[in-house]
Write an enzyme that holds these catalytic residues in place. Structure first.
Site, PDB file in Angstrom:
ATOM      1  N   TYR A 147     -15.677 -45.886  -2.797  1.00  0.00           N
ATOM      2  CA  TYR A 147     -14.390 -45.204  -3.011  1.00  0.00           C
ATOM      3  C   TYR A 147     -13.534 -45.343  -1.749  1.00  0.00           C
ATOM      4  O   TYR A 147     -12.345 -45.668  -1.827  1.00  0.00           O
ATOM      5  CB  TYR A 147     -14.650 -43.732  -3.331  1.00  0.00           C
ATOM      6  CG  TYR A 147     -13.408 -42.879  -3.436  1.00  0.00           C
ATOM      7  CD1 TYR A 147     -12.582 -42.938  -4.552  1.00  0.00           C
ATOM      8  CD2 TYR A 147     -13.054 -41.982  -2.414  1.00  0.00           C
ATOM      9  CE1 TYR A 147     -11.442 -42.141  -4.660  1.00  0.00           C
ATOM     10  CE2 TYR A 147     -11.920 -41.184  -2.510  1.00  0.00           C
ATOM     11  CZ  TYR A 147     -11.118 -41.267  -3.638  1.00  0.00           C
ATOM     12  OH  TYR A 147      -9.987 -40.477  -3.732  1.00  0.00           O
ATOM     13  N   LYS A 179      -9.800 -47.058  -1.469  1.00  0.00           N
ATOM     14  CA  LYS A 179      -8.611 -46.311  -1.060  1.00  0.00           C
ATOM     15  C   LYS A 179      -8.017 -46.878   0.235  1.00  0.00           C
ATOM     16  O   LYS A 179      -6.804 -46.808   0.447  1.00  0.00           O
ATOM     17  CB  LYS A 179      -8.952 -44.824  -0.904  1.00  0.00           C
ATOM     18  CG  LYS A 179      -9.183 -44.114  -2.238  1.00  0.00           C
ATOM     19  CD  LYS A 179      -7.885 -44.013  -3.050  1.00  0.00           C
ATOM     20  CE  LYS A 179      -8.038 -43.191  -4.314  1.00  0.00           C
ATOM     21  NZ  LYS A 179      -6.797 -43.118  -5.106  1.00  0.00           N
TER      22      LYS A 179
HETATM   23  N1  NAP Z   1      -9.301 -34.284  -5.816  1.00  0.00           N
HETATM   24  C1  NAP Z   1      -9.330 -34.697  -4.562  1.00  0.00           C
HETATM   25  O1  NAP Z   1      -9.920 -34.022  -3.694  1.00  0.00           O
HETATM   26  C2  NAP Z   1      -8.680 -35.965  -4.134  1.00  0.00           C
HETATM   27  C3  NAP Z   1      -8.687 -36.282  -2.771  1.00  0.00           C
HETATM   28  C4  NAP Z   1      -8.092 -37.471  -2.358  1.00  0.00           C
HETATM   29  C5  NAP Z   1      -7.477 -38.291  -3.276  1.00  0.00           C
HETATM   30  N2  NAP Z   1      -7.470 -37.958  -4.607  1.00  0.00           N
HETATM   31  C6  NAP Z   1      -6.834 -38.885  -5.532  1.00  0.00           C
HETATM   32  O2  NAP Z   1      -5.924 -38.209  -6.387  1.00  0.00           O
HETATM   33  C7  NAP Z   1      -5.867 -38.874  -7.648  1.00  0.00           C
HETATM   34  C8  NAP Z   1      -6.117 -37.877  -8.752  1.00  0.00           C
HETATM   35  O3  NAP Z   1      -7.416 -37.343  -8.582  1.00  0.00           O
HETATM   36  P1  NAP Z   1      -7.911 -35.992  -9.265  1.00  0.00           P
HETATM   37  O4  NAP Z   1      -8.519 -35.185  -8.199  1.00  0.00           O
HETATM   38  O5  NAP Z   1      -6.863 -35.411 -10.111  1.00  0.00           O
HETATM   39  O6  NAP Z   1      -9.114 -36.581 -10.143  1.00  0.00           O
HETATM   40  P2  NAP Z   1      -9.642 -36.226 -11.594  1.00  0.00           P
HETATM   41  O7  NAP Z   1      -9.432 -34.789 -11.905  1.00  0.00           O
HETATM   42  O8  NAP Z   1     -11.022 -36.788 -11.612  1.00  0.00           O
HETATM   43  O9  NAP Z   1      -8.697 -37.085 -12.540  1.00  0.00           O
HETATM   44  C9  NAP Z   1      -8.718 -38.472 -12.452  1.00  0.00           C
HETATM   45  C10 NAP Z   1      -7.667 -39.000 -13.399  1.00  0.00           C
HETATM   46  O10 NAP Z   1      -7.674 -40.439 -13.322  1.00  0.00           O
HETATM   47  C11 NAP Z   1      -7.792 -40.920 -14.638  1.00  0.00           C
HETATM   48  N3  NAP Z   1      -8.414 -42.235 -14.723  1.00  0.00           N
HETATM   49  C12 NAP Z   1      -9.638 -42.624 -14.277  1.00  0.00           C
HETATM   50  N4  NAP Z   1      -9.851 -43.923 -14.612  1.00  0.00           N
HETATM   51  C13 NAP Z   1      -8.739 -44.328 -15.259  1.00  0.00           C
HETATM   52  C14 NAP Z   1      -8.337 -45.559 -15.846  1.00  0.00           C
HETATM   53  N5  NAP Z   1      -9.137 -46.644 -15.849  1.00  0.00           N
HETATM   54  N6  NAP Z   1      -7.121 -45.642 -16.416  1.00  0.00           N
HETATM   55  C15 NAP Z   1      -6.292 -44.566 -16.453  1.00  0.00           C
HETATM   56  N7  NAP Z   1      -6.626 -43.374 -15.932  1.00  0.00           N
HETATM   57  C16 NAP Z   1      -7.834 -43.268 -15.350  1.00  0.00           C
HETATM   58  C17 NAP Z   1      -8.616 -39.868 -15.382  1.00  0.00           C
HETATM   59  O11 NAP Z   1      -8.463 -40.051 -16.778  1.00  0.00           O
HETATM   60  P3  NAP Z   1      -9.646 -39.675 -17.839  1.00  0.00           P
HETATM   61  O12 NAP Z   1      -9.470 -38.215 -18.137  1.00  0.00           O
HETATM   62  O13 NAP Z   1      -9.373 -40.569 -18.999  1.00  0.00           O
HETATM   63  O14 NAP Z   1     -10.948 -39.966 -17.162  1.00  0.00           O
HETATM   64  C18 NAP Z   1      -7.953 -38.615 -14.847  1.00  0.00           C
HETATM   65  O15 NAP Z   1      -6.750 -38.352 -15.496  1.00  0.00           O
HETATM   66  C19 NAP Z   1      -6.913 -39.996  -7.582  1.00  0.00           C
HETATM   67  O16 NAP Z   1      -6.276 -41.215  -7.253  1.00  0.00           O
HETATM   68  C20 NAP Z   1      -7.812 -39.554  -6.460  1.00  0.00           C
HETATM   69  O17 NAP Z   1      -8.486 -40.637  -5.850  1.00  0.00           O
HETATM   70  C21 NAP Z   1      -8.042 -36.813  -5.056  1.00  0.00           C
END
Ligand code: NAP
Length: 242
Positions: free
Chosen positions: A139, A143
């Site tokens: 990951y 990123k």
């Molecule tokens: N949460 C954190 O602490 C954190 C920290 C740093 C960065 N981020 C970044 O923030 C962003 C959102 O993360 P989050 O925390 O909201 O994660 P999350 O709750 O796990 O949600 C991930 C989202 O990405 C979608 N997704 C995954 N694979 C996909 C694909 N092939 N095509 C289209 N959509 C896809 C999922 O859809 P499905 O429902 O269909 O699986 C879901 O809507 C990500 O880029 C993550 O890396 C998050």
């Protein structure tokens, strides 16, 4: 860029930070919000258009782009994060497919619309873009690569009036890091701060307490200085090429 009356597209919009970004864009008076997801859900707000979009499926990206008439802001939010230990190529490929190539393919498909509107690309990245978190190395690599791509796109698209923003997220309370017992920001506060950063024109947006703690050092640091020096190598005619 002010969000009022703008058209916004969010990938991974069905839960987590993506869902919070859809709600926050509506709260700020967006004219239309394209909520793109693998399994799009209906939304009571008439300004929301659900779009079917798996960012790894090139055959779905072009038809999705064809459904969108105008676009001011593309938010590449879809992402995956799984534990690994760098012993498995599949884990590396799975992260790169969504977090790097997915972002790249979606950006390319919507770029003509963004060029026309002189719009903005917002890439949701991570503190682990800047330094590896070795419990999630694949990951982290994906990123870091997406951050590097963001820097190049920023320089390459500047001449076309398209701004490119990196969101350096720290821990946010979503499904992604459910098992990680550390202080986390709410998705709603992260979404608010992402749009605040965009409205202030920040290139790199630090939307939660953990990321904000390094913002000043980042902006004054050697890596940012190098980014600017390297960006100056982009010939103006190449930057202006359609
Ligand atoms: N949460 C954190 O602490 C954190 C920290 C740093 C960065 N981020 C970044 O923030 C962003 C959102 O993360 P989050 O925390 O909201 O994660 P999350 O709750 O796990 O949600 C991930 C989202 O990405 C979608 N997704 C995954 N694979 C996909 C694909 N092939 N095509 C289209 N959509 C896809 C999922 O859809 P499905 O429902 O269909 O699986 C879901 O809507 C990500 O880029 C993550 O890396 C998050």
């Amino acid at each position: 860029m002010n969000i009022t009356n703008k058209t916004v597209l969010v990938t991974g919009a069905n839960r987590g930070i993506g869902q919070a970004l859809v709600n926050e864009a509506l709260r700020r008076g967006a004219k239309r919000v394209y909520a793109a997801a693998r399994s799009p859900q209906p939304n009571a707000d008439k300004r929301v258009t659900p779009l079917t979009l798996d960012v790894t499926r090139v055959a779905q990206i072009q038809p999705a782009a064809a459904e969108v008439e105008t676009l001011d802001i593309l938010i590449n939010n879809a992402g995956v994060a799984n534990y690994d230990d760098l012993t498995n190529l599949d884990a590396m490929e799975a992260h790169l497919a969504v977090n790097l190539f997915g972002t790249w393919n979606v950006t390319r498909a919507f770029l003509p619309l963004l060029t026309r509107s002189k719009g903005a690309i917002v890439n949701n990245l991570s503190l682990v873009s800047l330094a590896a978190l070795p419990v999630i190395p694949a990951y982290s690599i994906s990123k870091a690569a997406a951050f590097n791509m963001t820097q190049s796109l920023r320089a390459l698209l500047a001449g076309q009036g398209v701004t490119v923003h990196a969101v350096v997220l720290g821990p946010v309370d979503t499904d992604m890091n459910r098992g990680f017992d550390i202080p986390k920001a709410s998705p709603e506060s992260a979404a608010r701060n992402i749009f605040d950063g965009l409205e202030k024109g920040e290139e790199d947006i630090f939307p939660d307490p953990a990321s904000l703690s390094i913002a000043e050092g980042w902006r004054a640091g050697v890596v940012k200085t190098l980014e600017r020096q390297f960006a100056a190598f982009v010939p103006q005619n190449a930057a202006n090429a359609g």
